[in-house]
Design a protein around this motif. Structure first.
Motif, PDB file in Angstrom:
ATOM      1  N   UNK A 151       0.873  -1.516   0.152  1.00 10.98           N
ATOM      2  CA  UNK A 151       0.016  -0.089  -0.212  1.00 10.98           C
ATOM      3  C   UNK A 151       0.859   1.386   0.045  1.00 10.98           C
ATOM      4  N   UNK A 152       2.185   0.798   0.277  1.00 13.41           N
ATOM      5  CA  UNK A 152       2.712   2.337   0.498  1.00 13.41           C
ATOM      6  C   UNK A 152       3.905   2.950  -0.817  1.00 13.41           C
ATOM      7  N   UNK A 153       3.432   1.875  -2.227  1.00 11.47           N
ATOM      8  CA  UNK A 153       3.329   1.595  -3.139  1.00 11.47           C
ATOM      9  C   UNK A 153       3.089   2.530  -3.801  1.00 11.47           C
ATOM     10  N   UNK A 154       3.549   3.829  -4.745  1.00 14.99           N
ATOM     11  CA  UNK A 154       3.090   4.735  -5.483  1.00 14.99           C
ATOM     12  C   UNK A 154       3.510   4.538  -6.709  1.00 14.99           C
ATOM     13  N   UNK A 155       2.284   5.535  -8.030  1.00 14.72           N
ATOM     14  CA  UNK A 155       3.080   5.960  -8.722  1.00 14.72           C
ATOM     15  C   UNK A 155       3.824   7.186  -9.034  1.00 14.72           C
ATOM     16  N   UNK A 156       4.844   7.549  -9.817  1.00 16.66           N
ATOM     17  CA  UNK A 156       5.586   9.077  -9.890  1.00 16.66           C
ATOM     18  C   UNK A 156       5.733   8.961 -11.327  1.00 16.66           C
ATOM     19  N   UNK A 157       5.449  10.383 -11.708  1.00 24.18           N
ATOM     20  CA  UNK A 157       5.621  10.620 -13.222  1.00 24.18           C
ATOM     21  C   UNK A 157       6.429  11.510 -12.923  1.00 24.18           C
ATOM     22  N   UNK A 168       7.170   3.203 -10.617  1.00 22.77           N
ATOM     23  CA  UNK A 168       6.614   3.509  -8.959  1.00 22.77           C
ATOM     24  C   UNK A 168       7.720   3.718  -8.357  1.00 22.77           C
ATOM     25  N   UNK A 169       6.891   4.399  -7.406  1.00 23.32           N
ATOM     26  CA  UNK A 169       8.077   4.787  -5.994  1.00 23.32           C
ATOM     27  C   UNK A 169       7.600   4.253  -5.039  1.00 23.32           C
ATOM     28  N   UNK A 170       8.230   4.315  -3.996  1.00 28.19           N
ATOM     29  CA  UNK A 170       7.502   4.590  -2.440  1.00 28.19           C
ATOM     30  C   UNK A 170       7.741   5.966  -2.127  1.00 28.19           C
ATOM     31  N   UNK A 171       7.186   7.214  -0.869  1.00 25.19           N
ATOM     32  CA  UNK A 171       6.984   8.297  -0.614  1.00 25.19           C
ATOM     33  C   UNK A 171       7.261   8.005   1.176  1.00 25.19           C
ATOM     34  N   UNK A 172       8.606   8.430   1.745  1.00 25.35           N
ATOM     35  CA  UNK A 172       8.703   8.071   3.111  1.00 25.35           C
ATOM     36  C   UNK A 172       8.814   9.449   3.552  1.00 25.35           C
ATOM     37  N   UNK A 173       7.815  10.078   4.464  1.00 25.57           N
ATOM     38  CA  UNK A 173       8.627  11.211   5.052  1.00 25.57           C
ATOM     39  C   UNK A 173       8.707  11.953   3.971  1.00 25.57           C
ATOM     40  N   UNK A 174       7.859  12.669   2.984  1.00 24.53           N
ATOM     41  CA  UNK A 174       8.534  13.224   1.963  1.00 24.53           C
ATOM     42  C   UNK A 174       9.322  13.015   0.733  1.00 24.53           C
ATOM     43  N   UNK A 175      10.449  11.965   1.064  1.00 24.62           N
ATOM     44  CA  UNK A 175      11.098  11.666   0.346  1.00 24.62           C
ATOM     45  C   UNK A 175      10.641  10.565  -0.994  1.00 24.62           C
ATOM     46  N   UNK A 176      10.652  10.720  -2.159  1.00 28.06           N
ATOM     47  CA  UNK A 176      10.473  10.202  -2.506  1.00 28.06           C
ATOM     48  C   UNK A 176      11.804   8.791  -2.918  1.00 28.06           C
ATOM     49  N   UNK A 177      11.370   7.453  -3.188  1.00 31.94           N
ATOM     50  CA  UNK A 177      12.326   6.712  -3.615  1.00 31.94           C
ATOM     51  C   UNK A 177      11.787   5.787  -5.053  1.00 31.94           C
TER      52      UNK A 177
END
Length: 194
Positions: A151-157, A168-177
């Motif tokens: 559920x933490x895996x989100x799209x990145x454009x 795909x990406x992760x967004x952890x406390x404002x940090x995009x991975x």
């Protein structure tokens, strides 16, 4: 998956580096993926690269590392040297090498020279006091449980040469991975779940 750091270490030590054929020799680089036991279980230490004009990874999340120098005896030596230079951590003194992940080829863009990055996973008992150089703005410890939650895996454009791209990406406390780091993390998680 609920693993403590000892179980994770055992699984990663059994992970064989996949054999790959990347064709003719490319420029080499290496990174270190530092794992440590955090308050919420195993954590991965990542760096936020400094914002610099001309750096294609300016401001991105990644791992300590860089290009192999002529003085580096191997890609492993490169990862150790770069980690010491970028965040002040001497992996030879305070960490155990657990495994090497698959090499990552950065050659998807035709306007950049190809670079082959070798990722090495290390276990640290604790993250020692850090000394960040001019290439690094911050070190962020991210629980592996965060990456395991789909559920933490989100799209990145993003835009590249007038074309809208997605990944795909992760967004952890404002940090995009995303990108190369995400490919390394995906293999790490796969090895951890075997």
């Amino acid at each position: 998956m609920s693993l403590n750091i000892e179980q994770l270490e055992q699984r990663l030590r059994r992970h064989p580096k996949p054999r790959q054929d990347h064709g003719p020799a490319k420029r080499q680089a290496a990174v270190a993926l530092p794992l440590l036991e955090g308050r919420r279980g195993p954590e991965l230490a990542m760096i936020q690269r400094a914002r610099r004009v001309g750096d294609p990874w300016s401001g991105h999340m990644g791992f300590p590392g860089g290009r192999r120098d002529a003085g580096d005896a191997s890609e492993l030596a490169c990862a150790i040297r770069e980690t010491r230079e970028e965040i002040g951590v001497d992996l030879e003194a305070c960490a155990k090498l657990l495994c090497e992940l698959s090499d990552v080829d950065t050659g998807w863009r035709k306007d950049r020279p190809e670079l082959l990055v070798s990722p090495f996973v290390f276990r640290l008992a604790v993250l020692p006091e850090l000394t960040l150089n001019h290439e690094v703005d911050a070190v962020v410890q991210i629980p592996l449980a965060f990456f395991l939650d789909k559920g933490n895996r989100v799209p990145h454009h993003w835009e590249w040469r007038g074309t809208r791209l997605s990944s795909d990406s992760y967004l952890y406390r404002g940090h995009r991975i995303w990108g190369l780091s995400l490919r390394m993390i995906d293999e790490l998680l796969e090895a951890a779940q075997r």
